[in-house]
Write an enzyme that holds these catalytic residues in place. Sequence first.
Site, PDB file in Angstrom:
ATOM      1  N   GLY A   1     -85.030  12.373 -55.677  1.00 37.29           N
ATOM      2  CA  GLY A   1     -85.906  13.336 -55.025  1.00 37.29           C
ATOM      3  C   GLY A   1     -87.364  13.013 -55.253  1.00 37.29           C
TER       4      GLY A   1
ATOM      5  N   CYS B   1     -87.608  -4.606 -66.079  1.00 32.99           N
ATOM      6  CA  CYS B   1     -86.260  -4.061 -66.226  1.00 32.99           C
ATOM      7  C   CYS B   1     -85.196  -5.075 -65.794  1.00 32.99           C
ATOM      8  CB  CYS B   1     -86.107  -2.770 -65.434  1.00 32.99           C
ATOM      9  SG  CYS B   1     -86.435  -2.954 -63.672  1.00 32.99           S
TER      10      CYS B   1
ATOM     11  N   PHE C   1     -92.051  -6.889 -53.771  1.00 35.44           N
ATOM     12  CA  PHE C   1     -93.367  -7.434 -54.095  1.00 35.44           C
ATOM     13  C   PHE C   1     -94.042  -6.709 -55.255  1.00 35.44           C
ATOM     14  CE2 PHE C   1     -92.916  -9.339 -49.898  1.00 35.44           C
ATOM     15  CZ  PHE C   1     -93.403 -10.609 -50.138  1.00 35.44           C
TER      16      PHE C   1
END
Length: 419
Positions: free
Chosen positions: A200, A60, A121
């Site tokens: 959440g 991403c 990591f």
Amino acid sequence: MEKNKLNNNKYNFYAISLSYEKAEAKIRGKFSFPSDLVESFCNKINLFFPTTKLFILSTCNRTELYVQSESVNDVITLFCQHIHVSEEDYKKYISVYREQDAISHFLRVSAGLESQILGDFEIIGQVKTWFKRFKKHHTTNAFLERLVNTGIQTSKKIKSTTALSNGATSMSYAAVHYILNNYSQLSDKKIALIGIGKIGRNTCENLLKHIKKPQITLLNRTFTKAKEMADAFNLQVKDYSELHTVVNESDIVIVSTGAPFPIIRKENFIPNKSVTLIDLSIPANISVSLKDFPQVTLLNVDDLSQIINKTFEQRNKEIPKAEAIIKEMMKEFIIWVENRKYVPVIHAFKNDLERIKDYQVKTLKKDQIEVSNEEIVLSEKVVQKITNKLANYLIKNPEKADDTIGLFKEMFQLQISNF
């Protein structure tokens, strides 16, 4: 980026990086590389540029090509054609690293030093996954495999000997970090998690990593979503109408809903025991007036931000240690690369010795002179010992290597093949 800047590379190795540093999320999405394109892209590389070796890392936050090639500009062109983007547009956002700079960049990426969240990591797991995809389709080589393994070892060493990955770096993990630091025997604590959106869910997953037998109750305005998540993680679920009952029974309450006002208010709260309330919502979902109760510890996003800021301060102090490890691992890798260039001549020399040995054994047998298995084994050991002598000399005397190789090639008429 000008094409002539991609020349004169000692190892013909390049790291071509498009990352969050130059491109926002929308742009990164445009130039990302879907995993289902790996096979077709590899087929074209193998067909049109058979000596080119590469793998791509696409996450991403970055899409990077790690390429060993004499035709790197053609690889860039093929890459852009394959994902249907303009090469001109692509070059506006990329950074190109060459030779040792490219090796260093890869190790920094593997170590989490180039991540949007310093010390992340998780990137090394993505490196492993993407490399395997390209290895499966035969576009990698020993150089790239050794580089990836060096990246894995670098990541492990930094993680085990520095605090680069310690602490909280997200609101959800900051909440969990606080809980872990302030509670023991969490299996005995009743935890209510209200709101199961992205924050959440992340909070829940982080909690489950640290609690053996969790007593977590999920609540959400849409009951079916809470039920689905509760079933997936083997947790309790309550109807949203029981919100105040669950809150008053809990030791820890974490709220992350999209409500535009406080859903937990002073008038609905019964202060009969100590409780920690953590509000991950903006605007606030827990009324600040609950701080009036001495039994209540209330944290909001500003409080958690202080935990995160402290984390990054601590991590920044670890950067020099991490960079020292990268420098050390990079040195080892370059020594391996430099020594590897001697492999073809060493291999050719050993083959020539083997040929001479086999010829002599055949000659002795032809003359009806018996040659025992022990003598054959001994001759093989002598061949290996002489080969090792040459290898050690080349490695220990790199300044004389070219002259030595030239002499051996001339003396033994070595037939050297590339590895």
